[in-house]
Scaffold this active site. Structure first.
Site, PDB file in Angstrom:
ATOM      1  N   GLU A   1       0.855  -1.095  -0.077  1.00  0.00           N
ATOM      2  CA  GLU A   1      -0.122  -0.010  -0.146  1.00  0.00           C
ATOM      3  C   GLU A   1       0.935   1.307  -0.156  1.00  0.00           C
ATOM      4  O   GLU A   1       2.017   1.171   0.531  1.00  0.00           O
ATOM      5  CB  GLU A   1      -0.865   0.150   1.158  1.00  0.00           C
ATOM      6  CG  GLU A   1      -1.767  -1.093   1.294  1.00  0.00           C
ATOM      7  CD  GLU A   1      -2.631  -1.217   2.569  1.00  0.00           C
ATOM      8  OE1 GLU A   1      -3.799  -1.765   2.502  1.00  0.00           O
ATOM      9  OE2 GLU A   1      -2.206  -0.584   3.571  1.00  0.00           O
TER      10      GLU A   1
ATOM     11  N   LYS B   1       3.573   6.794   2.886  1.00  0.00           N
ATOM     12  CA  LYS B   1       4.045   5.885   3.601  1.00  0.00           C
ATOM     13  C   LYS B   1       3.929   4.603   2.629  1.00  0.00           C
ATOM     14  O   LYS B   1       2.872   4.453   1.965  1.00  0.00           O
ATOM     15  CB  LYS B   1       3.665   5.262   4.962  1.00  0.00           C
ATOM     16  CG  LYS B   1       4.060   4.096   5.626  1.00  0.00           C
ATOM     17  CD  LYS B   1       3.737   3.830   7.027  1.00  0.00           C
ATOM     18  CE  LYS B   1       2.475   3.180   6.980  1.00  0.00           C
ATOM     19  NZ  LYS B   1       2.273   2.737   8.431  1.00  0.00           N
TER      20      LYS B   1
ATOM     21  N   THR C   1       5.823  -9.471   8.821  1.00  0.00           N
ATOM     22  CA  THR C   1       4.551  -9.262   8.281  1.00  0.00           C
ATOM     23  C   THR C   1       4.367  -7.905   7.610  1.00  0.00           C
ATOM     24  O   THR C   1       3.744  -7.710   6.672  1.00  0.00           O
ATOM     25  CB  THR C   1       3.470  -9.680   9.468  1.00  0.00           C
ATOM     26  OG1 THR C   1       3.554 -10.989   9.744  1.00  0.00           O
ATOM     27  CG2 THR C   1       1.878  -9.603   8.661  1.00  0.00           C
TER      28      THR C   1
ATOM     29  N   ARG D   1       3.441   4.312  16.340  1.00  0.00           N
ATOM     30  CA  ARG D   1       2.352   5.016  15.903  1.00  0.00           C
ATOM     31  C   ARG D   1       1.046   4.380  15.998  1.00  0.00           C
ATOM     32  O   ARG D   1       0.012   4.806  16.552  1.00  0.00           O
ATOM     33  CB  ARG D   1       2.412   5.964  14.512  1.00  0.00           C
ATOM     34  CG  ARG D   1       2.063   4.935  13.321  1.00  0.00           C
ATOM     35  CD  ARG D   1       0.638   5.300  13.035  1.00  0.00           C
ATOM     36  NE  ARG D   1       0.398   5.079  11.513  1.00  0.00           N
ATOM     37  CZ  ARG D   1      -0.432   3.888  11.048  1.00  0.00           C
ATOM     38  NH1 ARG D   1      -0.998   3.281  11.860  1.00  0.00           N
ATOM     39  NH2 ARG D   1      -0.572   3.909   9.854  1.00  0.00           N
TER      40      ARG D   1
ATOM     41  N   ALA E   1       4.464  -9.010  16.719  1.00  0.00           N
ATOM     42  CA  ALA E   1       5.440  -7.789  16.627  1.00  0.00           C
ATOM     43  C   ALA E   1       4.897  -6.419  17.241  1.00  0.00           C
ATOM     44  O   ALA E   1       5.687  -5.591  17.722  1.00  0.00           O
ATOM     45  CB  ALA E   1       5.824  -7.571  15.177  1.00  0.00           C
TER      46      ALA E   1
ATOM     47  N   THR F   1      -4.153  -9.699  16.113  1.00  0.00           N
ATOM     48  CA  THR F   1      -3.678 -10.928  15.447  1.00  0.00           C
ATOM     49  C   THR F   1      -3.610 -10.602  14.137  1.00  0.00           C
ATOM     50  O   THR F   1      -3.748  -9.702  13.497  1.00  0.00           O
ATOM     51  CB  THR F   1      -4.730 -11.950  15.899  1.00  0.00           C
ATOM     52  OG1 THR F   1      -6.017 -11.718  15.064  1.00  0.00           O
ATOM     53  CG2 THR F   1      -5.306 -12.190  17.167  1.00  0.00           C
TER      54      THR F   1
ATOM     55  N   GLY G   1      -6.135  -5.521  14.676  1.00  0.00           N
ATOM     56  CA  GLY G   1      -5.868  -6.801  13.592  1.00  0.00           C
ATOM     57  C   GLY G   1      -6.666  -6.808  12.350  1.00  0.00           C
ATOM     58  O   GLY G   1      -6.303  -7.270  11.222  1.00  0.00           O
TER      59      GLY G   1
ATOM     60  N   ASP H   1      -7.671  -5.478   9.376  1.00  0.00           N
ATOM     61  CA  ASP H   1      -7.482  -4.210   8.663  1.00  0.00           C
ATOM     62  C   ASP H   1      -7.269  -4.383   6.854  1.00  0.00           C
ATOM     63  O   ASP H   1      -6.521  -3.482   6.436  1.00  0.00           O
ATOM     64  CB  ASP H   1      -6.033  -3.593   9.071  1.00  0.00           C
ATOM     65  CG  ASP H   1      -4.897  -4.652   8.915  1.00  0.00           C
ATOM     66  OD1 ASP H   1      -5.389  -5.661   8.118  1.00  0.00           O
ATOM     67  OD2 ASP H   1      -3.808  -4.569   9.370  1.00  0.00           O
TER      68      ASP H   1
ATOM     69  N   LYS I   1     -10.496  -9.374   6.501  1.00  0.00           N
ATOM     70  CA  LYS I   1      -9.693  -9.631   7.589  1.00  0.00           C
ATOM     71  C   LYS I   1     -10.439  -9.153   8.803  1.00  0.00           C
ATOM     72  O   LYS I   1     -10.369  -7.837   8.857  1.00  0.00           O
ATOM     73  CB  LYS I   1      -8.205  -9.302   7.431  1.00  0.00           C
ATOM     74  CG  LYS I   1      -7.408  -9.700   8.641  1.00  0.00           C
ATOM     75  CD  LYS I   1      -5.951  -9.383   8.292  1.00  0.00           C
ATOM     76  CE  LYS I   1      -5.081  -9.626   9.503  1.00  0.00           C
ATOM     77  NZ  LYS I   1      -4.582  -8.285  10.088  1.00  0.00           N
TER      78      LYS I   1
ATOM     79  N   VAL J   1      -7.892   0.720  11.316  1.00  0.00           N
ATOM     80  CA  VAL J   1      -7.317   0.112  10.097  1.00  0.00           C
ATOM     81  C   VAL J   1      -5.862   0.903   9.858  1.00  0.00           C
ATOM     82  O   VAL J   1      -4.967   0.510   8.966  1.00  0.00           O
ATOM     83  CB  VAL J   1      -8.143   0.262   8.882  1.00  0.00           C
ATOM     84  CG1 VAL J   1      -9.230  -0.781   9.507  1.00  0.00           C
ATOM     85  CG2 VAL J   1      -8.562   1.736   8.443  1.00  0.00           C
TER      86      VAL J   1
END
Lengths: 357, 357
Positions: free
Chosen positions: B56, B69, B84, B112, B139, B201, B225, B227, B231, B293
């Protein structure tokens, strides 16, 4: 580690390789990717417009490699002594999402734009074209001239710029290239007898660099400078006399010369010609226009070319931009280990090392 | 020159500064930017989906600074020993389009994201919340725990992960942080008595980490998780009992937990609460959900914070990624000067230096 090509190393690469062989190599990679255009993800670039210019992100993917380019366009920069266009780009691995290769693209974009123009002209200009008018002698002009020389066999370039200093700069840089360089005092003089007319001016407005009566039968127009909403170089009458070729219709109808025409005006995408799906030039008398605004796939090709060619040259540096903990779930542990004494350092209360935050 | 913060220098910055002060500083910058949310350009992130994950680009601008980003999400990476999520980001000057600041953001994104979660909870969780369940100990988990400690005053963190090694890693990293750490053997055990439930997760599928009967009155759920399309972590029944807060409705309806609800389901954007336009939590019994998200403005804030704080630290390098010819129209001249003898080198026919192309 991610590979990185700095500006300094790009200049060394070009000085060692020669600009013409690089343009020729880029043209090969571009033709390969134009021929498999349908394999790529195509989204319009994401533009952030402001009073003075635009910043764009141009992503694409062929399902195996992903690329994007950051590029700005700020015509007012030149008056501040800054570049109108600066750029950098990234190749990444689709399977892992990891960036692989980061490069300066200010120079690479000028090279790829010129190579795209020359590839388009190979399919659209009259065979045997030898004379090109080059209207606008700014940062991209020499690259255009050399690409047309090496890819198409152009022998004479007729220069014109409203700024005589720009024209002198271009003529000086092309001296010794083997091209015959003619300095002209008007657009009319430059285009007289030209097989190909390249317009590559930078004003961010509707300009009429070429008017209808300047363009004779059989000419190929390579229109580079009109590349965002409100910025055009050609009078609409010329467009209506010509067959028009673009990179991606959806993007060009917004950003190209054809923003001056109805949304359903018939145009052909260049890849269709290169892939043999549609005809390029059909007769010697036809006027053809490559209404080029740049597309992400061209940057993909350029990055792919550079990555292949610059390996093992000593001109690639490691860029420490990818955090890789030994245990991928233990990103935090990297910080703790850096601080040596996890608990105290992480709390930010330890003495000795000055706090920054 | 463009400023660059490498992974190695980011780790040094965090080790020197302490993670908690950085989280606290990030929370301040985030609140400032959430409060002026309307000043920002907001476009949904540009996602390139593939079999194994997504890459992305997340751009935004406040009219003075532009940021974007690059971030990937590849759940399968962990089985390959890879991260990941990896990321890097750029700040640029809107007036000139020039990039100013490039930073690793794999670590900065974790920081962040945790700071955003804690800021949201400060407006949405019950006052006096002291116990947090942390479901998913990968993580991002330690960053979440520390952000809730420093921003909200959380004292006890109840860990659960289906992988006991991940839980042990998280517990080990948080030892000495001042938090009371409780290892749990099930989600049920972890959430029992928790004021806040954080789900973080990583599986790329519809999972039901939390089911309806686990969530009591007054709880704040921090759902990190879920996002991307397909999912999610929460059972839709929980969503329907709760008041739901998101970053940007248009993006969250596609990517967040609320992708499970009708497109017109009432939700509140977090900035509206922080700017005082809409109420956050209205009663002690209400269930609140921050369906997070991630949005580009949060990365803007993080880059702005880092750039301000890391100046003059000796941890900023020069990145030679911006070609700056003395005469901006003379990009080509840079190459000619690099090659010293323009004509011959540019033609690529000179001997001595091995050709690369």
């Amino acid at each position: 580690m991610v590979q990185f090509v700095s500006v300094s190393n790009m200049l060394k690469f070009l000085a060692r390789s020669g600009v013409e062989p690089v343009l020729s190599g880029l043209a090969r990679y571009l033709e390969e990717d134009f021929a498999r255009w349908e394999a790529f993800e195509k989204v319009p670039r994401i533009a952030s417009h402001s009073r003075d210019g635009v910043i764009e992100l141009m992503p694409t993917s062929d399902g195996s490699l992903y690329s994007f380019k950051y590029v700005n366009g700020h015509p007012a920069n030149m008056r501040k002594g800054l570049q109108t266009v600066t750029a950098f780009g990234v190749l990444a691995d689709v399977a892992t999402g990891y960036p692989l290769f980061v490069s300066e693209m200010t120079i690479l974009t000028a090279l790829r734009t010129a190579a795209v123009s020359a590839v388009a002209a190979r399919h659209l200009a009259r065979p045997g074209s030898r004379v090109m008018a080059l209207i606008g002698n700014g940062a991209q002009s020499e690259f255009q001239a050399l690409a047309f020389k090496v890819v198409l066999g152009i022998e004479e370039v007729r220069l014109f710029d409203i700024d005589p200093a720009a024209m002198e700069k271009c003529a000086r840089n092309l001296a010794g290239s083997g091209l015959s360089i003619v300095r002209c005092t008007s657009v009319q003089e430059a285009v007289a007898g030209a097989d190909i007319i390249t317009t590559v001016t930078a004003d961010k407005r509707r300009a009429t660099i070429l008017s209808d009566n300047m363009v004779g039968a059989g000419v190929h127009i390579n229109a580079i400078g009109g590349d965002c909403p409100g910025k055009t170089e050609l009078h609409p009458d010329i467009l209506e006399r010509a067959r028009i070729f673009v990179e991606l219709a959806a993007q060009s109808r917004i950003e190209g010369e054809i923003q001056q025409l109805p949304q359903d005006y018939p145009i052909t995408e260049l890849w269709e010609v290169i892939a043999g799906r549609k005809p390029g030039r059909r007769s010697a008398g036809e006027i053809t226009i490559f209404d080029s605004v740049g597309f992400a796939i061209e940057d993909f090709s350029a990055l792919r070319y550079l990555r292949d060619r610059i390996q093992d040259s000593g001109l690639v540096e490691d860029l420490d931009i990818l955090a890789e903990p030994e245990d991928p779930r233990d990103l935090f542990g990297m910080i703790a280990r850096e601080g040596h004494t996890p608990a105290s350092r992480i709390k930010g209360r330890s003495g000795g090392v000055p706090a920054l935050a």
